[in-house]
Design a protein around this motif. Structure first.
Motif, mmCIF file in Angstrom:
data_model
loop_
_atom_site.group_PDB
_atom_site.id
_atom_site.type_symbol
_atom_site.label_atom_id
_atom_site.label_comp_id
_atom_site.label_asym_id
_atom_site.label_seq_id
_atom_site.Cartn_x
_atom_site.Cartn_y
_atom_site.Cartn_z
ATOM 1 N N ASP A 90 12.590 2.662 -64.683
ATOM 2 C CA ASP A 90 12.951 2.363 -63.293
ATOM 3 C C ASP A 90 12.085 1.235 -62.737
ATOM 4 O O ASP A 90 12.572 0.389 -61.987
ATOM 5 C CB ASP A 90 12.827 3.613 -62.418
ATOM 6 C CG ASP A 90 13.891 4.651 -62.739
ATOM 7 O OD1 ASP A 90 14.929 4.291 -63.363
ATOM 8 O OD2 ASP A 90 13.700 5.825 -62.375
ATOM 9 N N GLU A 91 10.829 1.203 -63.124
ATOM 10 C CA GLU A 91 9.924 0.135 -62.669
ATOM 11 C C GLU A 91 10.370 -1.222 -63.227
ATOM 12 O O GLU A 91 10.357 -2.228 -62.516
ATOM 13 C CB GLU A 91 8.485 0.438 -63.089
ATOM 14 C CG GLU A 91 7.500 -0.674 -62.807
ATOM 15 C CD GLU A 91 7.309 -1.013 -61.326
ATOM 16 O OE1 GLU A 91 6.745 -2.079 -61.028
ATOM 17 O OE2 GLU A 91 7.729 -0.217 -60.468
ATOM 18 N N GLN A 92 10.763 -1.257 -64.472
ATOM 19 C CA GLN A 92 11.234 -2.508 -65.061
ATOM 20 C C GLN A 92 12.526 -2.974 -64.388
ATOM 21 O O GLN A 92 12.691 -4.161 -64.114
ATOM 22 C CB GLN A 92 11.442 -2.342 -66.570
ATOM 23 C CG GLN A 92 10.148 -2.210 -67.333
ATOM 24 C CD GLN A 92 10.365 -1.828 -68.778
ATOM 25 O OE1 GLN A 92 11.298 -1.078 -69.118
ATOM 26 N NE2 GLN A 92 9.510 -2.340 -69.660
ATOM 27 N N LEU A 93 13.424 -2.048 -64.088
ATOM 28 C CA LEU A 93 14.656 -2.408 -63.385
ATOM 29 C C LEU A 93 14.346 -2.945 -61.992
ATOM 30 O O LEU A 93 14.992 -3.882 -61.527
ATOM 31 C CB LEU A 93 15.603 -1.212 -63.310
ATOM 32 C CG LEU A 93 16.200 -0.753 -64.648
ATOM 33 C CD1 LEU A 93 17.034 0.503 -64.456
ATOM 34 C CD2 LEU A 93 17.018 -1.850 -65.299
ATOM 35 N N ARG A 94 13.344 -2.375 -61.337
ATOM 36 C CA ARG A 94 12.932 -2.866 -60.015
ATOM 37 C C ARG A 94 12.441 -4.306 -60.122
ATOM 38 O O ARG A 94 12.789 -5.158 -59.308
ATOM 39 C CB ARG A 94 11.845 -1.972 -59.407
ATOM 40 C CG ARG A 94 11.425 -2.405 -57.997
ATOM 41 C CD ARG A 94 10.224 -1.622 -57.497
ATOM 42 N NE ARG A 94 9.028 -1.847 -58.288
ATOM 43 C CZ ARG A 94 8.262 -2.943 -58.236
ATOM 44 N NH1 ARG A 94 8.556 -3.923 -57.431
ATOM 45 N NH2 ARG A 94 7.196 -3.060 -58.999
ATOM 46 N N LEU A 95 11.643 -4.592 -61.139
ATOM 47 C CA LEU A 95 11.135 -5.949 -61.335
ATOM 48 C C LEU A 95 12.265 -6.939 -61.616
ATOM 49 O O LEU A 95 12.264 -8.061 -61.100
ATOM 50 C CB LEU A 95 10.121 -5.977 -62.487
ATOM 51 C CG LEU A 95 8.779 -5.311 -62.218
ATOM 52 C CD1 LEU A 95 7.980 -5.176 -63.512
ATOM 53 C CD2 LEU A 95 7.999 -6.072 -61.177
ATOM 54 N N ILE A 96 13.233 -6.519 -62.406
ATOM 55 C CA ILE A 96 14.379 -7.373 -62.701
ATOM 56 C C ILE A 96 15.169 -7.654 -61.422
ATOM 57 O O ILE A 96 15.535 -8.794 -61.136
ATOM 58 C CB ILE A 96 15.265 -6.730 -63.788
ATOM 59 C CG1 ILE A 96 14.536 -6.727 -65.135
ATOM 60 C CG2 ILE A 96 16.606 -7.450 -63.897
ATOM 61 C CD1 ILE A 96 15.199 -5.867 -66.197
ATOM 62 N N ALA A 97 15.430 -6.616 -60.646
ATOM 63 C CA ALA A 97 16.180 -6.781 -59.395
ATOM 64 C C ALA A 97 15.432 -7.684 -58.417
ATOM 65 O O ALA A 97 16.046 -8.540 -57.764
ATOM 66 C CB ALA A 97 16.450 -5.410 -58.770
ATOM 67 N N GLU A 98 14.130 -7.522 -58.324
ATOM 68 C CA GLU A 98 13.335 -8.385 -57.445
ATOM 69 C C GLU A 98 13.394 -9.838 -57.897
ATOM 70 O O GLU A 98 13.496 -10.741 -57.069
ATOM 71 C CB GLU A 98 11.867 -7.916 -57.413
ATOM 72 C CG GLU A 98 11.660 -6.685 -56.598
ATOM 73 C CD GLU A 98 10.216 -6.189 -56.621
ATOM 74 O OE1 GLU A 98 9.379 -6.757 -57.362
ATOM 75 O OE2 GLU A 98 9.929 -5.230 -55.887
ATOM 76 N N TYR A 99 13.349 -10.060 -59.196
ATOM 77 C CA TYR A 99 13.414 -11.428 -59.706
ATOM 78 C C TYR A 99 14.744 -12.072 -59.329
ATOM 79 O O TYR A 99 14.774 -13.188 -58.788
ATOM 80 C CB TYR A 99 13.222 -11.448 -61.232
ATOM 81 C CG TYR A 99 13.409 -12.835 -61.784
ATOM 82 C CD1 TYR A 99 12.389 -13.780 -61.679
ATOM 83 C CD2 TYR A 99 14.612 -13.221 -62.339
ATOM 84 C CE1 TYR A 99 12.572 -15.069 -62.146
ATOM 85 C CE2 TYR A 99 14.807 -14.511 -62.809
ATOM 86 C CZ TYR A 99 13.770 -15.433 -62.702
ATOM 87 O OH TYR A 99 13.961 -16.709 -63.152
ATOM 88 N N PHE A 100 15.852 -11.398 -59.613
ATOM 89 C CA PHE A 100 17.155 -11.988 -59.325
ATOM 90 C C PHE A 100 17.386 -12.146 -57.821
ATOM 91 O O PHE A 100 17.992 -13.126 -57.394
ATOM 92 C CB PHE A 100 18.281 -11.190 -59.962
ATOM 93 C CG PHE A 100 18.394 -11.423 -61.432
ATOM 94 C CD1 PHE A 100 18.528 -12.705 -61.948
ATOM 95 C CD2 PHE A 100 18.370 -10.364 -62.328
ATOM 96 C CE1 PHE A 100 18.632 -12.941 -63.307
ATOM 97 C CE2 PHE A 100 18.469 -10.567 -63.691
ATOM 98 C CZ PHE A 100 18.600 -11.863 -64.185
#
Length: 101
Positions: free
Chosen positions: A87-97
């Motif tokens: 979930d943390e990695q998905l959060r980072l991906i979403a923040e990047y995009f």
């Protein structure tokens, strides 16, 4: 000896967590795996039928990723890919995009 091994293991885990958290490019690096389908920096090729991710809100992206991960949103491959991330990695991906324009 057992206590020494436990202490060493705990120290290694803490060091790995600190190194992971200290990488300011982690979101970008994780998001790079999306480029094959969604385009460089989430800028999908117009007419490709794939969602452009650049500039979408973080909340909307996280919801889509959560729906793929849970199986609530059908997909050809995203349900499998999303399960490979925390979930943390998905959060980072979403923040990047979300930060891309």
């Amino acid at each position: 000896m057992k206590r020494l091994k436990s202490t060493a293991l705990a120290a290694l885990l803490l060091a790995a967590a600190a190194a992971h958290a200290a990488d300011p490019n982690l979101g970008r690096n994780l998001a790079a795996t999306c480029a094959n389908c969604h385009g460089t920096d989430g800028k999908a090729v117009p007419g490709s039928g794939l969602d452009a991710l650049a500039g979408e809100s973080k909340e909307k992206l996280l919801q889509k990723l959560a729906d793929f991960k849970s199986g609530d949103k059908p997909a050809s491959i995203m349900h499998q890919i999303s399960r490979g991330y925390t979930d943390e990695q998905l959060r980072l991906i979403a923040e990047y995009f979300a930060a891309q324009k």
